[in-house]
Design an enzyme around this catalytic site. Sequence first.
Site, PDB file in Angstrom:
ATOM      1  N   ARG A  18      35.909  57.216  35.446  1.00 38.05           N
ATOM      2  CA  ARG A  18      37.162  56.476  35.656  1.00 38.05           C
ATOM      3  C   ARG A  18      38.106  56.665  34.470  1.00 38.05           C
ATOM      4  NH1 ARG A  18      36.916  50.789  35.437  1.00 38.05           N
ATOM      5  NH2 ARG A  18      39.143  51.160  35.259  1.00 38.05           N
ATOM      6  N   CYS A  41      36.418  46.956  35.863  1.00 39.87           N
ATOM      7  CA  CYS A  41      35.161  46.716  35.140  1.00 39.87           C
ATOM      8  C   CYS A  41      34.761  45.244  35.193  1.00 39.87           C
ATOM      9  CB  CYS A  41      35.310  47.120  33.673  1.00 39.87           C
ATOM     10  SG  CYS A  41      35.489  48.888  33.473  1.00 39.87           S
ATOM     11  N   ARG A  99      38.281  37.623  34.690  1.00 39.49           N
ATOM     12  CA  ARG A  99      39.497  38.391  34.337  1.00 39.49           C
ATOM     13  C   ARG A  99      40.645  37.882  35.207  1.00 39.49           C
ATOM     14  NH1 ARG A  99      38.354  44.647  33.756  1.00 39.49           N
ATOM     15  NH2 ARG A  99      39.909  44.507  32.079  1.00 39.49           N
ATOM     16  N   LYS A 127      44.436  56.561  29.087  1.00 33.48           N
ATOM     17  CA  LYS A 127      44.205  55.928  30.396  1.00 33.48           C
ATOM     18  C   LYS A 127      45.016  54.649  30.510  1.00 33.48           C
ATOM     19  CE  LYS A 127      40.722  53.001  31.146  1.00 33.48           C
ATOM     20  NZ  LYS A 127      41.112  51.761  31.847  1.00 33.48           N
ATOM     21  N   ASN A 128      44.944  53.764  29.509  1.00 34.59           N
ATOM     22  CA  ASN A 128      45.575  52.452  29.644  1.00 34.59           C
ATOM     23  C   ASN A 128      47.086  52.515  29.561  1.00 34.59           C
ATOM     24  OD1 ASN A 128      43.141  51.301  30.125  1.00 34.59           O
ATOM     25  ND2 ASN A 128      42.840  50.508  28.066  1.00 34.59           N
ATOM     26  N   ASP A 136      37.730  47.610  23.505  1.00 40.90           N
ATOM     27  CA  ASP A 136      37.297  48.785  24.282  1.00 40.90           C
ATOM     28  C   ASP A 136      36.443  49.731  23.456  1.00 40.90           C
ATOM     29  OD1 ASP A 136      40.423  49.115  26.135  1.00 40.90           O
ATOM     30  OD2 ASP A 136      38.791  47.658  26.199  1.00 40.90           O
TER      31      ASP A 136
HETATM   32  C1  EPZ Z   1      43.406  45.755  29.597  1.00 39.16           C
HETATM   33  O1  EPZ Z   1      42.698  44.890  30.460  1.00 39.16           O
HETATM   34  C2  EPZ Z   1      42.685  47.068  29.706  1.00 39.16           C
HETATM   35  N1  EPZ Z   1      42.768  47.529  31.082  1.00 39.16           N
HETATM   36  C3  EPZ Z   1      41.254  46.909  29.285  1.00 39.16           C
HETATM   37  O2  EPZ Z   1      40.750  48.217  29.244  1.00 39.16           O
HETATM   38  C4  EPZ Z   1      41.174  46.327  27.889  1.00 39.16           C
HETATM   39  O3  EPZ Z   1      39.838  46.009  27.620  1.00 39.16           O
HETATM   40  C5  EPZ Z   1      42.018  45.049  27.794  1.00 39.16           C
HETATM   41  O4  EPZ Z   1      43.342  45.320  28.251  1.00 39.16           O
HETATM   42  C6  EPZ Z   1      42.120  44.531  26.368  1.00 39.16           C
HETATM   43  O5  EPZ Z   1      42.696  45.531  25.553  1.00 39.16           O
HETATM   44  C7  EPZ Z   1      43.897  48.172  31.452  1.00 39.16           C
HETATM   45  O6  EPZ Z   1      44.822  48.342  30.681  1.00 39.16           O
HETATM   46  C8  EPZ Z   1      43.927  48.645  32.866  1.00 39.16           C
HETATM   47  P1  EPZ Z   1      44.024  41.527  28.982  1.00 39.16           P
HETATM   48  P2  EPZ Z   1      43.383  43.493  30.868  1.00 39.16           P
HETATM   49  O7  EPZ Z   1      44.978  41.085  30.037  1.00 39.16           O
HETATM   50  O8  EPZ Z   1      44.850  43.707  31.085  1.00 39.16           O
HETATM   51  C9  EPZ Z   1      42.668  36.992  29.413  1.00 39.16           C
HETATM   52  C10 EPZ Z   1      39.072  49.749  29.263  1.00 39.16           C
HETATM   53  O9  EPZ Z   1      37.959  49.656  28.743  1.00 39.16           O
HETATM   54  N2  EPZ Z   1      43.702  36.902  30.468  1.00 39.16           N
HETATM   55  O10 EPZ Z   1      44.545  41.962  27.668  1.00 39.16           O
HETATM   56  O11 EPZ Z   1      42.616  42.867  31.919  1.00 39.16           O
HETATM   57  C11 EPZ Z   1      41.509  37.842  29.872  1.00 39.16           C
HETATM   58  O12 EPZ Z   1      40.578  37.059  30.556  1.00 39.16           O
HETATM   59  C12 EPZ Z   1      39.618  48.594  30.043  1.00 39.16           C
HETATM   60  O13 EPZ Z   1      39.864  50.700  29.150  1.00 39.16           O
HETATM   61  C13 EPZ Z   1      44.013  35.658  31.001  1.00 39.16           C
HETATM   62  O14 EPZ Z   1      43.436  34.630  30.623  1.00 39.16           O
HETATM   63  O15 EPZ Z   1      43.142  42.681  29.531  1.00 39.16           O
HETATM   64  C14 EPZ Z   1      40.948  38.378  28.589  1.00 39.16           C
HETATM   65  O16 EPZ Z   1      40.035  37.437  28.060  1.00 39.16           O
HETATM   66  C15 EPZ Z   1      38.587  47.519  30.267  1.00 39.16           C
HETATM   67  N3  EPZ Z   1      44.962  35.581  31.977  1.00 39.16           N
HETATM   68  C16 EPZ Z   1      42.160  38.454  27.674  1.00 39.16           C
HETATM   69  O17 EPZ Z   1      43.186  37.673  28.287  1.00 39.16           O
HETATM   70  C17 EPZ Z   1      45.630  36.697  32.421  1.00 39.16           C
HETATM   71  O18 EPZ Z   1      46.509  36.556  33.307  1.00 39.16           O
HETATM   72  C18 EPZ Z   1      42.676  39.874  27.506  1.00 39.16           C
HETATM   73  O19 EPZ Z   1      42.948  40.366  28.786  1.00 39.16           O
HETATM   74  C19 EPZ Z   1      45.306  37.948  31.854  1.00 39.16           C
HETATM   75  C20 EPZ Z   1      44.347  38.023  30.872  1.00 39.16           C
END
Ligand code: EPZ
Length: 435
Positions: free
Chosen positions: A400, A120, A125, A25-26, A308
């Site tokens: 999803r 989610c 986020r 998915k990701n 995840d």
């Molecule tokens: C991706 O989310 C995945 N979603 C999530 O998968 C997964 O949990 C996450 O990566 C971590 O592996 C998709 O790929 C669509 P991040 P994402 O940007 O991109 C902070 C699932 O279960 N951050 O790696 O939102 C953020 O707050 C879903 O399949 C900032 O501060 O995750 C978090 O604490 C849920 N500023 C950390 O970084 C930003 O601009 C990691 O977020 C972006 C993120």
Amino acid sequence: MKSSDRFVIRGGRRLCGEVEISGAKNAVVAILPATILADEPCVIENVPDISDVEICFRILTELGATVEQLAPHTFRVDTTGVDSCCVPYESARKMRASYYFMGALLGKFGHARVSMPGGCPLGDRPIDQHMKAFAKLGADCKLDRGMVDITSEGLCGNQIFFDVVTVGATMNAMLAAVKAEGLTIIENAAKEPHIVDLASFLNSMGADIMGAGTDTIKIRGVKYLRGTDYAVIPDQIEAGTYMVAAAATGGDVLVKNVIPKHLESIISVMEKIGVNIDQYDDSVRVSVDGPLVKTSIKTRPHPGFPTDMQPQISALLCLAEGTSMIKEGVSEQRFQYVDELRRMGADIQVDGKVAVIEGTGKLTGAPVKACDLRAGAALMIAGLAATGVTYIEDIFHIERGYSDMEGKLNALGACITKETVSNAAKAEHTQQNAV
Ligand code: EPZ
């Protein structure tokens, strides 16, 4: 009368047999928007049958692309007819990954107008690092009535250092940089398998990306990206979910179509918990022949234990005798599912980003509600292991990111049915169980 679907799980049955893992998915939620960057049609294989993919196809079609199904899980995407840079709010708000259309549209046309992302509810986020990456490449980012409006007179390669390791922003920076003028260096990049998969997809179109999977990614902009025929990698989190489900039921399951290297941290943790894992070229066999062992785990960015998988492993640790501890090292809030597990008899205390689990060795069926994708998966696992019947509402979260979870689990010996429930019946049922 509004109605919604729920799963009904009759627990206590061992899972045995074989399960085939679908495309990641990701990875696919970034690869499908990335087809916008191609100057010719692409064929994408191993596409999972999940609602996030349906949303991606709907957005691509709304932008002017044509999507044709060639075979099960294989689609031809022709984006040469894309004539809009605006992703409508109605589609974008349903899926956090809609932010990948920002990088793809900006990279191709120099303009993107996309709603602030949904997805989610995992706490705060933000997308500040995405905006930082676009700005570093020379784009101007504005928030305009809930829409992110990004424009540029021409993107130029630059050095981008992420303040936090972020999957989404790393992917978006690659999407925006592949056709930018000159060299882009992304530092402190995320290293997840789906990051590598997106880079491999773009390189198969003629992009020039090096270092994906490490914390430094170098991208030399190119003028033209040809069409390609590309197969999405297997989903490491779906694989981990079925591995945990097998262990939670004391079963014996061969999980097929996996890349064992992507599962290293999951395998390591499960072996610490006392689960037997036999590894083969493209499959792993999961079995249990003794008691589950209490364990302490911290989630980290790849190659650490994936956030995840945190809800799913928590459900398993409820079945291990003794005190286990889980520290959430990535998401802001990822313990919303704990209240639902408590309804099934789990003894879990949460303090900020730490959950302490007093494993009781058993769970009992109850009516529960999925609050996000992986929380729903954890409740499925708990329901499979529990004595009695578990009703899981709001299963749209699960659908999803998991294709045909009910069918795959029933083929392994589970007893799961899907029901459509009117609100009145739901209210009555909840009332009966309120005491
Ligand atoms: C991706 O989310 C995945 N979603 C999530 O998968 C997964 O949990 C996450 O990566 C971590 O592996 C998709 O790929 C669509 P991040 P994402 O940007 O991109 C902070 C699932 O279960 N951050 O790696 O939102 C953020 O707050 C879903 O399949 C900032 O501060 O995750 C978090 O604490 C849920 N500023 C950390 O970084 C930003 O601009 C990691 O977020 C972006 C993120």
